[in-house]
Write a protein that holds these residues in place. Structure first.
Motif, PDB file in Angstrom:
ATOM      1  N   ILE A 107       0.850  -1.186   0.000  1.00  0.00           N
ATOM      2  CA  ILE A 107       0.000   0.000   0.000  1.00  0.00           C
ATOM      3  C   ILE A 107       0.889   1.241   0.000  1.00  0.00           C
ATOM      4  N   ALA A 108       0.561   2.190  -0.855  1.00  0.00           N
ATOM      5  CA  ALA A 108       1.340   3.419  -0.962  1.00  0.00           C
ATOM      6  C   ALA A 108       0.414   4.600  -1.184  1.00  0.00           C
ATOM      7  N   GLU A 109       0.893   5.783  -0.839  1.00  0.00           N
ATOM      8  CA  GLU A 109       0.096   7.002  -0.957  1.00  0.00           C
ATOM      9  C   GLU A 109      -0.237   7.317  -2.410  1.00  0.00           C
ATOM     10  N   ASP A 110      -1.423   7.871  -2.621  1.00  0.00           N
ATOM     11  CA  ASP A 110      -1.857   8.303  -3.945  1.00  0.00           C
ATOM     12  C   ASP A 110      -2.512   9.679  -3.833  1.00  0.00           C
ATOM     13  N   ALA A 141      -2.641  -7.051   2.682  1.00  0.00           N
ATOM     14  CA  ALA A 141      -1.375  -6.309   2.547  1.00  0.00           C
ATOM     15  C   ALA A 141      -0.656  -6.241   3.886  1.00  0.00           C
ATOM     16  N   ARG A 142       0.667  -6.395   3.848  1.00  0.00           N
ATOM     17  CA  ARG A 142       1.462  -6.393   5.085  1.00  0.00           C
ATOM     18  C   ARG A 142       2.434  -5.230   5.172  1.00  0.00           C
ATOM     19  N   VAL A 143       2.501  -4.382   4.107  1.00  0.00           N
ATOM     20  CA  VAL A 143       3.458  -3.276   4.086  1.00  0.00           C
ATOM     21  C   VAL A 143       2.767  -2.015   3.590  1.00  0.00           C
ATOM     22  N   VAL A 144       3.024  -0.906   4.289  1.00  0.00           N
ATOM     23  CA  VAL A 144       2.557   0.413   3.848  1.00  0.00           C
ATOM     24  C   VAL A 144       3.774   1.321   3.732  1.00  0.00           C
ATOM     25  N   GLY A 201       1.127  -7.991  12.457  1.00  0.00           N
ATOM     26  CA  GLY A 201       2.475  -8.398  12.097  1.00  0.00           C
ATOM     27  C   GLY A 201       2.927  -7.766  10.793  1.00  0.00           C
ATOM     28  N   SER A 202       2.562  -6.509  10.592  1.00  0.00           N
ATOM     29  CA  SER A 202       2.843  -5.799   9.341  1.00  0.00           C
ATOM     30  C   SER A 202       3.931  -4.752   9.544  1.00  0.00           C
ATOM     31  N   TRP A 203       4.283  -4.087   8.449  1.00  0.00           N
ATOM     32  CA  TRP A 203       5.399  -3.150   8.473  1.00  0.00           C
ATOM     33  C   TRP A 203       5.015  -1.806   7.868  1.00  0.00           C
ATOM     34  N   LEU A 204       5.660  -0.757   8.358  1.00  0.00           N
ATOM     35  CA  LEU A 204       5.504   0.595   7.823  1.00  0.00           C
ATOM     36  C   LEU A 204       6.887   1.089   7.404  1.00  0.00           C
ATOM     37  N   ILE A 205       6.993   1.559   6.171  1.00  0.00           N
ATOM     38  CA  ILE A 205       8.240   2.161   5.687  1.00  0.00           C
ATOM     39  C   ILE A 205       8.032   3.661   5.649  1.00  0.00           C
TER      40      ILE A 205
END
Length: 491
Positions: free
Chosen positions: A218-221, A260-263, A293-297
């Motif tokens: 998932i990413a910003e739009d 989804a596990r990553v944003v 159990g997910s991640w944020l970048i």
């Protein structure tokens, strides 16, 4: 005799750079002729005396070139007969007779799935030298060159005593950790800081550690275009989540990809809109990551340039040290040529990240790391950031005043608390891509806002840089923008 050979054979020798020795140029001319099939296996090379006379060179030159050809296996000598193209070379040759002159089929080399995918990814905005009002450009004229040169000189003296590490130079990592703890509220030790060639490499490496092929990210739009290639390179799928005035809407992304596990996000300031992620949504993201159990970048690309207030505490510093990979870069803060960035890694990722980077590159060049460590420890980095924050604030006001005076009726500013560019909305029926083309023709680096979107819902506008330009350049740029919009309105 040399005259028996086509004159084109010796064109590479006659036209090649004079920086090369004559024997090297002659060697390469024969080498290419053999590889290209102009000289076939078994063909006799000209006698050295005849070739000297033909080309006007010394016999030693020809002799040395022939010795090089023999040493590399291109020719063979026959006692008393001369030199011949080697007959055992595995070369594809074509029978030039009229009966059999058929071109040999060649199979193009196969690209990997990743390479084929990247070809189709939208390219990041390309920069052109001399463009005005280009976003994300620091003021290189205000960079403290004398202090930096002293830091580089000091680094040169230290290099012989330093050992490189895949994690990065310990002095620089310590300076970064201290800075982030004080200024950004990041909770980390020096051991958690990894030096990269920029935030782009940091994002790619983080994704390689967190995402499997076929998974969703998932990413910003709208969002930073550079992440598209990084996501595609790991075989993942980008899920665009809409951004409003409070930042990224996690629910929008999860509706499209519940597993989804990553944003990936820019919570301090969305790129390019400039919206800051609200506290409610920061806490929501952290809770979601911990529960699942997910991640944020977290890409903190220019949080230093918040004009009205102090920079906000990082997402990582709000209790996300176990689920947030925090990335940053010095290229925008200091100078585009300083290709250094960093990641702050959760403890769980330290070992796999170290191993992955070892196989990827083995470590970043140590000289610029030592120079930057010296630059930071001496206080020059902090003072430069303070000066640039004040200067960019002034330049933003100059841009806003100029646009209000010339284009206030046509452009509408999206408020932001800082940054290095401003975003203006245009009338709903206008095409920002066409306006960008007209701007480019006038030497402007202004970007079309719609280009930053991936999803179906797009907003048209103009992304206008101010940080790297003087008052005169800003006013000139706005004049050119006004002319471009006048022409667009008349089309």
């Amino acid at each position: 005799m040399a005259s028996q050979f086509p004159s084109s054979l010796f064109l590479p020798f006659q036209e090649s750079s004079s920086e090369l020795a004559q024997y090297t140029r002659l060697f390469r001319a024969f080498q290419q002729a053999i590889i290209n099939g102009d000289l076939t296996p078994g063909a006799k090379l000209p006698a050295s005396r005849a070739l000297c006379a033909e080309l006007g060179i010394s016999r030693n030159t020809v002799k040395t070139a022939y010795e090089m050809l023999h040493a590399e296996g291109y020719v063979e000598t026959r006692h008393g007969a001369g030199s011949f193209v080697a007959t055992n070379l595995p070369l594809d040759t074509v029978d030039q007779s009229e009966d059999q002159a058929q071109p040999q089929a060649q199979v193009p080399p196969k690209l990997s799935a990743m390479a084929q995918t990247l070809v189709g990814v939208r390219k990041p905005n390309q920069m052109k030298t001399g463009e005005l009002l280009l976003p994300a450009q620091p003021c290189v004229n205000s960079f403290p060159w004398s202090q930096w040169q002293r830091a580089v000189a000091s680094a040169g003296r230290q290099m012989k005593y330093q050992q490189n590490s895949v994690m990065g130079n310990s002095q620089l990592r310590e300076q970064i950790a201290n800075y982030l703890r004080v200024v950004r509220g990041v909770k980390c030790t020096t051991d958690q800081v990894m030096i990269c060639s920029g935030s782009q490499q940091a994002m790619f490496l983080a994704l390689k550690l967190l995402v499997d092929a076929g998974e969703a990210v998932i990413a910003e739009d709208p969002g930073y275009q550079g992440i598209d290639g990084a996501i595609a390179a790991v075989g993942a799928t980008k899920i665009p989540a809409q951004v409003d005035k409070q930042g990224i809407q996690l629910e929008d992304g999860l509706q499209q990809a519940p597993n989804a596990r990553v944003v990936m996000l820019t919570p301090s300031r969305n790129h390019p809109l400039g919206h800051t992620l609200s506290l409610d949504r920061r806490l929501q993201l952290l809770q979601w990551a911990k529960r699942n159990g997910s991640w944020l970048i977290e890409d903190d690309y220019d949080s230093e340039f918040r004009f009205e207030q102090q920079p906000l505490t990082s997402l990582q510093g709000l209790g996300g040290q176990d689920v947030v990979i925090y990335t940053g870069t010095f290229s925008r803060i200091l100078h585009p040529g300083i290709r250094l960035g960093y990641m702050v890694l959760p403890e769980l990722l330290l070992e796999p990240a170290t191993r992955a980077k070892t196989y990827m590159e083995g470590g970043t060049s140590i000289l610029p790391q030592l120079a930057l460590a010296e630059f930071m420890s001496s206080g020059h980095f902090a003072s430069h950031v303070r000066r640039m924050r004040k200067l960019y604030h002034q330049r933003r006001e100059i841009l806003h005043s100029a646009i209000d005076a010339r284009l206030g009726a046509q452009l509408s500013l999206i408020p932001s608390d800082g940054g290095m560019h401003s975003v203006y909305l245009i009338p709903e029926q206008w095409d920002d891509r066409r306006i960008r083309q007209l701007c480019e023709a006038r030497g402007l680096g202004i970007r079309d806002l719609s280009r930053y979107y991936t999803g179906q819902k797009r907003t048209c506008g103009l992304v206008i840089g101010f940080a790297g330009y003087s008052e005169a350049e800003i006013n000139t740029g706005v004049d050119r923008l006004a002319a471009a919009i006048d022409l667009y309105s008349s089309e």
